[in-house]
Design an enzyme around this catalytic site. Structure first.
Site, mmCIF file in Angstrom:
data_model
loop_
_atom_site.group_PDB
_atom_site.id
_atom_site.type_symbol
_atom_site.label_atom_id
_atom_site.label_comp_id
_atom_site.label_asym_id
_atom_site.label_seq_id
_atom_site.Cartn_x
_atom_site.Cartn_y
_atom_site.Cartn_z
ATOM 1 N N LYS A 96 39.952 8.885 -70.441
ATOM 2 C CA LYS A 96 41.317 9.066 -70.951
ATOM 3 C C LYS A 96 41.403 10.042 -72.114
ATOM 4 C CE LYS A 96 43.786 5.096 -69.252
ATOM 5 N NZ LYS A 96 42.763 4.227 -68.637
ATOM 6 N N GLU A 118 52.748 4.759 -74.488
ATOM 7 C CA GLU A 118 52.828 3.407 -73.945
ATOM 8 C C GLU A 118 51.413 2.979 -73.582
ATOM 9 O OE1 GLU A 118 53.158 6.087 -72.048
ATOM 10 O OE2 GLU A 118 51.552 5.553 -70.636
ATOM 11 N N SER A 384 34.507 6.174 -64.187
ATOM 12 C CA SER A 384 35.565 6.506 -65.150
ATOM 13 C C SER A 384 35.386 5.874 -66.526
ATOM 14 C CB SER A 384 36.931 6.113 -64.577
ATOM 15 O OG SER A 384 36.946 4.746 -64.208
HETATM 16 C C1 LIG Z 1 42.906 3.607 -67.433
HETATM 17 C C2 LIG Z 1 41.663 3.614 -66.636
HETATM 18 C C3 LIG Z 1 41.664 3.879 -65.246
HETATM 19 C C4 LIG Z 1 42.920 4.083 -64.455
HETATM 20 O O1 LIG Z 1 43.677 5.194 -64.806
HETATM 21 P P1 LIG Z 1 43.728 6.507 -63.892
HETATM 22 O O2 LIG Z 1 44.851 7.283 -64.474
HETATM 23 O O3 LIG Z 1 43.997 6.064 -62.490
HETATM 24 O O4 LIG Z 1 42.430 7.177 -64.008
HETATM 25 C C5 LIG Z 1 40.461 3.928 -64.566
HETATM 26 N N1 LIG Z 1 39.295 3.706 -65.206
HETATM 27 C C6 LIG Z 1 39.245 3.430 -66.533
HETATM 28 C C7 LIG Z 1 37.924 3.178 -67.159
HETATM 29 C C8 LIG Z 1 40.422 3.373 -67.286
HETATM 30 O O5 LIG Z 1 40.361 3.097 -68.597
#
Ligand SMILES: *Cc1c(COP(=O)(O)O)cnc(C)c1O
Length: 399
Positions: A96, A118, A384
């Protein structure tokens, strides 16, 4: 990062449309704010001084490039070549921050003195509060009252970083109510405030802008894979989809390369037919959500259905408009994984590779056995985020 408007088949046109999805469906009061952004974002992010500051921060503050790691034991088990893109190693623990760094630099150049955001689980709120501390910009984060109770550690982080956390007390007191409050704040403070959206959702130009900031993920995968395997295009790229920003970044430079299959994994929650799910493409229909035409979970009379997932980051009733288009056009393959499958995949990765993944990322890992990828094929999983924030959930599965 992509800095010029190139004509590519799966990218937004100048009005922010991906096929029939996208656009900017906003109240008239919001027009000046969105127009200001739309008229300036491409030019600003193309400026050499912007590029230099953005790239310096990604390198020296976020810790990029993040590694591309060949998971040997996992590859052995699934009889293919699995690489993990380690976004979990970014500062703040997830992808993020790639976006919030880009947007804070943009806000500064637009002369904004305050940022509003948000947040649901608090991950985007933390990433936003982090860059506001870094840049000495006032930060207000709207969060549903219920989420404030459920996500105490992230609320504490945001406050320690100097952000003001304001409760959204209407409706179900969760993410969509916080989004409404943040929008309202932005409408009332158009001149001095920038609104940082956390995913590839919202009115144009947000989906395109956020995808560009996250496109660093696939930009790095290309040269890293080339370095390690001799070819830059994998056979599969897999990513989980909440709003879709980590997936958009991981797919970005492969969109026009049909040999690379793009696999998006949504949260099936307790099961697709359980009534407790967030698998948007499986359960949703076209409609307008948070300022763009996309696919969302809604009743036949257009009421948004409350989503559910064990992972807070995937607990969203829609997807970004580009993903709606990838789904509709068949360019993307959309799968889903249940809570149970995601937790299993998290333990598998932890025990086999010594990496504790975020619950969100575990959904992407959960489909490895279903791809049919062969011995000579290459699979990149976008990891992610890291699992520290999910330990209280994982602990319930350890005896
Ligand atoms: C917020 C988050 C997501 C989901 O958000 P996307 O916009 O779909 O990427 C996925 N993985 C992690 C670790 C997150 O913090």
């Amino acid at each position: 990062m992509e800095t010029v408007a190139e004509k590519k088949s799966y990218q937004a046109n100048s009005n922010g449309y991906y096929g029939t999805f996208g656009g900017a469906f906003i109240p008239e009061m919001l027009y000046p704010n969105v127009e200001e952004l739309r008229n300036n974002y491409l030019q600003i992010i193309a400026e050499p001084s912007f590029q230099k500051e953005y790239n310096d921060l990604l390198k020296n503050y976020v810790g990029r490039p993040t590694p591309l790691y060949r998971a040997n034991r996992l590859s052995e088990k699934y009889q293919t070549n699995i690489f993990l893109k380690r976004e979990d190693l970014c500062h703040t623990g997830a992808h993020k921050v790639n976006n919030t760094i880009g947007q804070i630099l943009l806000a500064k150049r637009l002369g904004k003195q305050r940022v509003v955001a948000e947040t649901g689980a608090g991950q985007h709120g933390v990433a936003t509060a982090t860059v506001c501390a870094l840049m000495d910009i006032e930060c207000i984060v709207y969060m549903g009252e219920l989420d404030i109770e459920r996500q105490a550690p992230n609320v504490a982080r945001m406050k320690m970083l100097g952000a003001e956390v304001r409760p959204a007390t209407c409706g179900s007191r969760t993410l969509k109510d916080a989004t409404n409050e943040a929008m309202r704040h932005w409408i009332n403070n158009p001149v001095d405030t920038h609104y940082i959206i956390g995913s590839v959702v919202g009115p144009h130009p947000y989906p395109d802008m956020v995808a560009r900031f996250q496109s660093i993920i696939s930009e790095e995968i290309k040269w890293q894979l080339k370095e390690q395997t001799g070819k830059e295009n994998p056979d599969y790229v897999i990513a989980c989809v909440g709003g879709g920003s980590n997936a958009a970044g991981a797919f970005y430079h492969y969109l026009d390369n049909p040999e690379t299959k793009l696999v998006a994994v949504e949260a099936a929650g307790q099961g697709l037919t359980s009534g407790h799910s967030a698998a948007t493409t499986a359960l949703g229909t076209p409609g307008v959500l948070h300022g763009s035409r996309t696919i969302l979970m809604q009743t036949t009379d257009g009421q948004v259905v409350e989503p559910y997932s064990i992972s807070a980051g995937l607990d969203y009733p829609g997807i970004g408009p580009q993903h709606a288009y990838l789904y509709d056009s068949g360019r993307g393959t959309f799968l889903s994984a249940t809570d149970e499958e995601a937790v299993q995949a998290a333990f598998e990765l932890t025990r086999m590779e010594g990496i504790i993944p975020a619950l969100e990322s575990s959904h992407a890992l959960a489909v490895l056995g279903r791809l049919g990828a062969g011995l000579n094929e290459t699979v990149v999983v976008n990891l992610s985020g890291r699992g520290d924030k999910d330990m209280s959930t994982y602990m319930k599965y350890i005896d």
